[in-house]
Enzyme design. Sequence first.
Site, short mmCIF file in Angstrom:
data_model
loop_
_atom_site.label_atom_id
_atom_site.label_comp_id
_atom_site.label_asym_id
_atom_site.label_seq_id
_atom_site.Cartn_x
_atom_site.Cartn_y
_atom_site.Cartn_z
N ASP A 98 0.84 -1.00 0.03
CA ASP A 98 0.17 0.00 -0.01
C ASP A 98 0.73 1.28 -0.02
OD1 ASP A 98 1.14 -0.06 2.35
OD2 ASP A 98 -0.76 -0.63 3.51
N GLU A 120 -0.21 -9.13 -1.10
CA GLU A 120 -0.69 -8.56 0.25
C GLU A 120 -1.94 -7.64 -0.10
OE1 GLU A 120 1.92 -7.23 3.75
OE2 GLU A 120 0.68 -5.44 3.23
N GLU A 134 -2.22 5.12 2.73
CA GLU A 134 -2.03 3.49 2.54
C GLU A 134 -3.55 2.98 2.08
OE1 GLU A 134 -0.53 4.88 5.10
OE2 GLU A 134 1.49 4.71 4.53
N HIS A 210 6.18 5.30 13.08
CA HIS A 210 6.66 6.07 12.07
C HIS A 210 5.54 6.65 11.08
CE1 HIS A 210 5.83 3.31 8.79
NE2 HIS A 210 5.92 2.22 9.68
N ARG A 212 2.50 8.17 9.17
CA ARG A 212 2.25 9.68 8.79
C ARG A 212 1.03 10.11 9.53
NH1 ARG A 212 4.16 12.22 3.72
NH2 ARG A 212 5.88 10.75 2.80
N HIS A 243 13.08 5.02 12.65
CA HIS A 243 12.93 5.39 11.34
C HIS A 243 13.63 6.86 10.91
CE1 HIS A 243 10.79 6.26 7.44
NE2 HIS A 243 10.15 5.24 7.72
C1 UD1 Z 1 6.78 4.77 3.72
C2 UD1 Z 1 5.36 4.40 3.29
C3 UD1 Z 1 4.64 3.81 4.52
C4 UD1 Z 1 5.48 2.72 4.95
C5 UD1 Z 1 7.03 3.22 5.19
C6 UD1 Z 1 7.67 2.02 5.88
C7 UD1 Z 1 4.21 5.90 1.69
C8 UD1 Z 1 3.19 6.94 1.37
N1 UD1 Z 1 4.66 5.70 2.90
O1 UD1 Z 1 6.44 5.92 4.79
O2 UD1 Z 1 3.39 3.25 3.91
O3 UD1 Z 1 4.67 2.11 6.13
O4 UD1 Z 1 7.46 3.78 4.27
O5 UD1 Z 1 8.55 2.54 6.53
O6 UD1 Z 1 4.47 5.16 0.60
N2 UD1 Z 1 14.19 8.50 4.78
C9 UD1 Z 1 15.39 8.32 4.66
N3 UD1 Z 1 16.14 7.36 4.35
C10 UD1 Z 1 15.58 6.09 3.79
C11 UD1 Z 1 14.06 6.18 4.19
C12 UD1 Z 1 13.49 7.43 4.53
O7 UD1 Z 1 16.08 9.50 4.82
O8 UD1 Z 1 16.01 5.21 3.68
C13 UD1 Z 1 13.37 9.82 5.00
C14 UD1 Z 1 13.44 10.90 3.95
O9 UD1 Z 1 13.63 12.14 4.56
C15 UD1 Z 1 11.94 10.75 3.48
C16 UD1 Z 1 11.29 10.22 4.74
O10 UD1 Z 1 12.27 9.56 5.61
O11 UD1 Z 1 11.52 11.88 2.68
C17 UD1 Z 1 9.83 9.91 4.41
O12 UD1 Z 1 9.96 8.82 3.40
P1 UD1 Z 1 8.68 8.31 2.77
O13 UD1 Z 1 8.83 6.81 2.10
O14 UD1 Z 1 8.02 9.37 2.13
O15 UD1 Z 1 7.62 7.96 4.15
P2 UD1 Z 1 7.76 6.89 5.11
O16 UD1 Z 1 7.13 7.60 6.29
O17 UD1 Z 1 9.03 6.09 5.25
N1 UDP Z 2 12.23 -3.44 10.53
C1 UDP Z 2 13.79 -3.56 10.26
N2 UDP Z 2 14.49 -2.41 10.95
C2 UDP Z 2 14.06 -1.55 11.88
C3 UDP Z 2 12.48 -1.59 11.75
C4 UDP Z 2 11.71 -2.43 11.16
O1 UDP Z 2 14.18 -4.56 9.63
O2 UDP Z 2 14.76 -0.88 12.26
C5 UDP Z 2 11.53 -4.46 9.58
C6 UDP Z 2 10.37 -4.87 10.46
O3 UDP Z 2 10.88 -6.23 11.15
C7 UDP Z 2 9.35 -5.19 9.40
C8 UDP Z 2 9.41 -4.09 8.65
O4 UDP Z 2 10.62 -3.60 8.90
O5 UDP Z 2 9.83 -6.49 8.65
C9 UDP Z 2 8.42 -2.96 8.94
O6 UDP Z 2 8.49 -1.81 8.12
P1 UDP Z 2 8.21 -0.49 8.87
O7 UDP Z 2 7.81 -0.49 10.18
O8 UDP Z 2 8.88 0.52 8.29
O9 UDP Z 2 6.98 -0.62 7.76
P2 UDP Z 2 5.29 -1.01 7.71
O10 UDP Z 2 5.17 -2.36 8.16
O11 UDP Z 2 4.71 -0.17 9.04
O12 UDP Z 2 4.62 -0.57 6.66
#
Ligand code: UD1
Ligand code: UDP
Length: 382
Positions: A98, A120, A134, A210, A212, A243
């Site tokens: 999602d 999924e 999502e 983490h 939104r 995160h």
């Molecule tokens: C995204 C997904 C969410 C998922 C989550 C898993 C969307 C809208 N949201 O949210 O469904 O649960 O990933 O973690 O698709 N960033 C870094 N390095 C990284 C990753 C993220 O610096 O490796 C920072 C960046 O500033 C980025 C921000 O995190 O802009 C947010 O990342 P983003 O993918 O927009 O949203 P998530 O909250 O991670």
């Molecule tokens: N995870 C990881 N390292 C971390 C935190 C989470 O490998 O520091 C793994 C966790 O075991 C799970 C997945 O990341 O498999 C969950 O991702 P996240 O919480 O970012 O996203 P969501 O599941 O909420 O979409």
Amino acid sequence: MKKIKVMTVFGTRPEAIKLAPLVRALEQSESTESIVCVTAQHREMLDQVLDIFHIRPDYDLNIMQPRQTLATITEKSLHGLDEVLDKAQPDLVLVHGDTSTTFAGALAAFYHKVPVGHVEAGLRTYDKYSPFPEEMNRCLTGQIASLHFAPTPRNRDNLAREGITAGVSVVGNTVVDAIHMTVRPDFAFRDPALQTLDFAGSRVVLVTAHRRENYGEPMENICRAIAQLSETYPDVHFVYPVHLSPYVRETAEKFLGGNDRIHLIHPLAVDEMHNLMARCYLIMTDSGGLQEEAPSLGKPVLVLRRETERPEAIEAGTVKLAGVEQDNIVRLARELFDDPAAYAAMAHAVNPYGDGKTSQRIVQAIEHYFGRRPDGPAPFAP
Ligand code: UD1
Ligand code: UDP
């Protein structure tokens, strides 16, 4: 016979973790050729997963920006995927879950008239703003997809209510396949903070948050609850792999920084994370993936959200919805610290989400769709 060319598209950490076992199964199948395209909506957190599972993407759109908006993720993914689809010419595109990458991947494939398989599929809260964005991403992806891999019978029923009945199979969740690949009794932690923890002599609570829709007051309440619990229980250590979202980092640091028993650490590699889950006392999280993994490991989970699209584990008794109010979170955690019977009632290993054979079933469903086998997979029965 020509192999079915399957392009798997993903961009974030959880998609990568949940698709890694499937990519492996596609590589091993005689009937499929596997290509991987990452949008890299996440960068470091995605690369951590690619390293552990030894996945080398064929295409990497490298779109991540600090504090990126939903529109930029979708727009950059869509444009990048358009070019990749022209070049790669897959027979099927697989997307997962999602995220913005999921929706953009499905839409790009649709524009190229390439069928989409949704891994999924069928999770719903029926609240379009929670989880945001999502819920809408998965509804829209469900409308586009031709193959729907529903983890549970409930997810299949959700799809049926929307008129989606063709191409649906109940297969379990690939996250259980992933956890079977990582958890080991003799696993040695590489992270220095984890090496110092005494899992036998103290209680270790794993925290992640983490989402939104939790930005702002909900996340502040969650942090206040952790701080209050830490003051009340000197024997408890909280480990919070934070995160990389700047908003999440600022909030965690502001409310929880500078406490010896609250370890704010860098995101963990997935094998470290799964083994930490296996050894901790309790998990407090707003993550979707953790809710599905923890039941395999017999660890109670308090979900730090107002709702969940994963009610199966609540019904199985291993997960409780704690909400995002400080008092309620503290109350439920205290119960699990103070009442051995309440703890024992939640700490049992039954996983309604999978049995470790989901990737195999998905490959069989793909083979059936392309006429390479007479029947689809036998459904996953929780
Ligand atoms: C995204 C997904 C969410 C998922 C989550 C898993 C969307 C809208 N949201 O949210 O469904 O649960 O990933 O973690 O698709 N960033 C870094 N390095 C990284 C990753 C993220 O610096 O490796 C920072 C960046 O500033 C980025 C921000 O995190 O802009 C947010 O990342 P983003 O993918 O927009 O949203 P998530 O909250 O991670
Ligand atoms: N995870 C990881 N390292 C971390 C935190 C989470 O490998 O520091 C793994 C966790 O075991 C799970 C997945 O990341 O498999 C969950 O991702 P996240 O919480 O970012 O996203 P969501 O599941 O909420 O979409």
